[in-house]
Every structure is written in structure tokens, then in C-alpha cells.
Design a protein around this motif. Structure first.
Motif, PDB file in Angstrom:
ATOM      1  N   ARG A 121       5.638   0.509  -4.142  1.00 57.94           N
ATOM      2  CA  ARG A 121       5.803  -0.645  -3.260  1.00 57.94           C
ATOM      3  C   ARG A 121       5.998  -1.923  -4.079  1.00 57.94           C
ATOM      4  O   ARG A 121       6.868  -2.752  -3.768  1.00 57.94           O
ATOM      5  CB  ARG A 121       4.588  -0.791  -2.349  1.00 57.94           C
ATOM      6  CG  ARG A 121       4.751  -1.884  -1.288  1.00 57.94           C
ATOM      7  CD  ARG A 121       3.422  -2.134  -0.560  1.00 57.94           C
ATOM      8  NE  ARG A 121       2.901  -0.929   0.055  1.00 57.94           N
ATOM      9  CZ  ARG A 121       3.249  -0.504   1.265  1.00 57.94           C
ATOM     10  NH1 ARG A 121       4.130  -1.193   1.966  1.00 57.94           N
ATOM     11  NH2 ARG A 121       2.706   0.602   1.756  1.00 57.94           N
ATOM     12  N   PRO A 166       8.951  -1.185   3.481  1.00 54.29           N
ATOM     13  CA  PRO A 166       8.248  -0.106   4.189  1.00 54.29           C
ATOM     14  C   PRO A 166       9.177   1.016   4.640  1.00 54.29           C
ATOM     15  O   PRO A 166       8.791   2.196   4.604  1.00 54.29           O
ATOM     16  CB  PRO A 166       7.616  -0.824   5.401  1.00 54.29           C
ATOM     17  CG  PRO A 166       7.531  -2.249   4.996  1.00 54.29           C
ATOM     18  CD  PRO A 166       8.720  -2.489   4.122  1.00 54.29           C
ATOM     19  N   ALA A 176       8.838   4.856   3.403  1.00 52.79           N
ATOM     20  CA  ALA A 176       8.711   5.953   4.366  1.00 52.79           C
ATOM     21  C   ALA A 176       9.725   7.039   4.078  1.00 52.79           C
ATOM     22  O   ALA A 176       9.422   8.232   4.155  1.00 52.79           O
ATOM     23  CB  ALA A 176       8.894   5.421   5.787  1.00 52.79           C
ATOM     24  N   VAL A 213       3.527   7.188   5.051  1.00 51.68           N
ATOM     25  CA  VAL A 213       3.671   5.736   5.152  1.00 51.68           C
ATOM     26  C   VAL A 213       3.615   5.336   6.623  1.00 51.68           C
ATOM     27  O   VAL A 213       4.334   5.896   7.451  1.00 51.68           O
ATOM     28  CB  VAL A 213       5.002   5.271   4.524  1.00 51.68           C
ATOM     29  CG1 VAL A 213       5.231   3.783   4.781  1.00 51.68           C
ATOM     30  CG2 VAL A 213       4.990   5.554   3.028  1.00 51.68           C
ATOM     31  N   VAL A 232       4.365   2.829   9.575  1.00 56.14           N
ATOM     32  CA  VAL A 232       5.233   1.728  10.008  1.00 56.14           C
ATOM     33  C   VAL A 232       5.106   1.618  11.523  1.00 56.14           C
ATOM     34  O   VAL A 232       5.409   2.571  12.243  1.00 56.14           O
ATOM     35  CB  VAL A 232       6.707   1.968   9.627  1.00 56.14           C
ATOM     36  CG1 VAL A 232       7.567   0.788  10.073  1.00 56.14           C
ATOM     37  CG2 VAL A 232       6.867   2.203   8.127  1.00 56.14           C
TER      38      VAL A 232
END
Length: 274
Positions: free
Chosen positions: A96, A137, A141, A152, A154
Motif C-alpha cells: 500500500r 485500494p 484488492a 482487502v 473496500v
């Protein structure tokens, strides 16, 4: 006529896509839209952010330390994380941070080109396409490999790697209006499959059958006015083999880039001369 770059998944083998991007750039071929999955979502986000400089920028990242930081934990650290989490070996936070620092802008709207990436929804057991909102994000993912990285979240939904549902999403590009598609893959579809002889080969072969079947099904269903160019990755070893599990091994990254570049440049030169 819309031109799409479709970037497939494949972990560290995604280095092949860098060589293909360099050859396409030198041939003056620029996409109107970019579609990616898994590691192709990482590469694709950089293409969409700055198509002219993407090949050079990604080459620096892949051969430098940036992406390696995402899986830099030692064996003891991975063992501890697996025991504590019960599900994965690595934290997703280093990846990230890399993406947040390297990608220009935070939102899909900040990219120069339309970009779509896919992830596999756990709750819905179906694909989820991302094309708006925060970029990082969505890319995380799309490349959350089960067992290596955690799911992940979201918008209250949890996602695993997009390669589980769309490993080479040509159909998405065509559905978005593309009529010329350049497929950038990791070399696996050029490797013949053989009956597995070892326990670890069983899962790899089974996954390859599933991913190749989906790709060939999409290719067979394409409209007649769509031209698809599957970029060559260069000579690759027969597989699948244990190299597919060595996701931290960067020793062949430079070679993969150069082989894919040479093969793709030759292919594009042939197209131009035909």
C-alpha cells in the motif's frame, strides 16, 4: 477505433509485461483504455497514469527495491504472521505504501487514461470491477493473492486476487468498446501443460487449466471486427514449475523484461511490415 491494453496476472512473472510495454511504446502504440488484473493491475495503473513513461518507470521499480519491499519479511516474520493471522504470510501495508508513494494522484479520475481492474468478491463469489474512486485500494484488492496477502476491504466488502475470476480479461476491454486489443501476459499461456508428476504440480496445473479455459472462451466469443494481438513473452521454460511459487525471486526479472521486449519488438515489426 478504441485500442486497449489488457494486462494479465502472474506475480513476479509480470516483469514480462514491462518488456512488452517498452516495445509497444517504441512502436508508437498507445492505448485508449487499460484493463488489468492482479500484478497486471499494478502495471496497468502506471500505464493509465502516464502511458508515455510507464515502461521506463515500471522497469526502474521492478529492478529496484520498491516492489521488493512489499514481500521483504524474513522467514521468521512470515511464520509469526501466519500463526497470528491464520490466513496469510505478509502484511499488505508495505505494498500500500509503495503504491501510494509511486502513483501520481489518489483517484481513478487523476489518471490520464480510463483504467479498469478486477478483484474477486468473497461475500458475493463474483468479480468486482473498479473504475472510479480511490486507486490504491482497488489495485490492492486486485492483487491480494490468497495465502500471501490478507483480503482487502473496500466499502465493507472483502476481496481476493482478480486472477481468480479474470486472469486475462479481454472480454472486459471489448465490452468497453475496444476493437483493437493488445494482450500483455506473463508467458504462461505459451507454456504447454503436461500431466502433473509431483504433488505441488497438481494445484498449479489445475489453476492453469481454469485460467486458460476462461481466456480461450473469451477469445472464441469475440466479435469478428475485434483484432486481438497476444504479445509474445519470448522463449520460456516448460511449466508449470516451482518458479511460479518463488514470488520473492527477482533474479530473472531483468531477463524476463529483455526476452519479452525482443520478442514483442520483432512481432510488432512484422505487423508493421505486413
Amino acid at each position: 477505433m478504441e485500442t486497449a491494453f489488457v494486462l494479465g496476472g502472474g506475480g513476479v512473472l509480470g516483469a514480462h509485461e514491462i518488456g512488452m510495454l517498452r516495445a509497444l511504446s517504441e512502436a508508437g502504440i498507445r492505448p485508449d483504455i487499460v484493463v488489468g488484473t492482479s500484478v497486471g493491475a499494478i502495471n496497468g495503473a502506471f500505464v493509465a497514469a502516464d502511458p508515455a513513461a510507464a515502461a521506463a518507470r515500471l522497469g526502474e521499480m521492478w529492478q529496484g527495491d520498491a516492489l521488493g519491499q512489499a514481500f521483504s519479511e524474513n522467514l521468521w516474520g512470515r511464520a509469526v504472521r501466519l500463526v497470528r493471522s491464520g490466513t496469510h504470510l505478509h502484511s499488505i501495508e508495505p505494498l500500500r505504501r509503495v503504491l501510494a508513494s509511486e502513483l501520481p494522484g489518489d483517484d481513478f479520475a487523476d489518471l490520464q487514461l480510463p483504467f479498469h481492474c478486477v478483484a474477486a468478491s468473497i461475500e458475493r463469489a463474483s468479480p468486482r470491477w473498479f473504475s472510479s474512486g480511490p486507486v490504491v485500494p482497488a489495485v490492492l484488492a486486485s492483487c491480494a493473492v490468497p495465502g500471501l496477502l490478507p483480503p482487502v476491504e473496500v466499502g465493507g466488502e472483502h476481496f481476493f486476487d482478480g486472477g481468480l475470476v479474470h486472469s486475462i480479461p479481454v472480454g472486459r476491454a471489448v465490452a468497453l468498446g475496444a476493437r483493437t486489443v493488445y494482450v500483455l501476459h506473463v508467458g504462461r499461456i505459451e507454456r504447454p501443460l503436461a500431466v502433473p508428476r509431483r504433488p505441488w504440480q497438481v494445484g498449479l496445473v489445475a489453476f492453469e487449466i481454469a485460467r486458460r479455459y476462461r481466456f480461450h472462451e473469451e477469445m472464441a466469443a469475440l466479435p469478428h471486427d475485434v483484432r486481438v494481438h497476444v504479445m509474445p513473452a519470448g522463449a520460456v521454460r516448460n511449466g508449470p514449475d516451482l518458479s511460479q511459487l518463488r514470488y520473492r525471486d527477482k533474479t530473472r526479472v531483468g531477463d524476463s523484461i529483455e526476452r519479452a521486449y525482443a520478442a514483442s519488438a520483432s512481432y510488432l515489426a512484422g505487423l508493421a511490415g505486413s
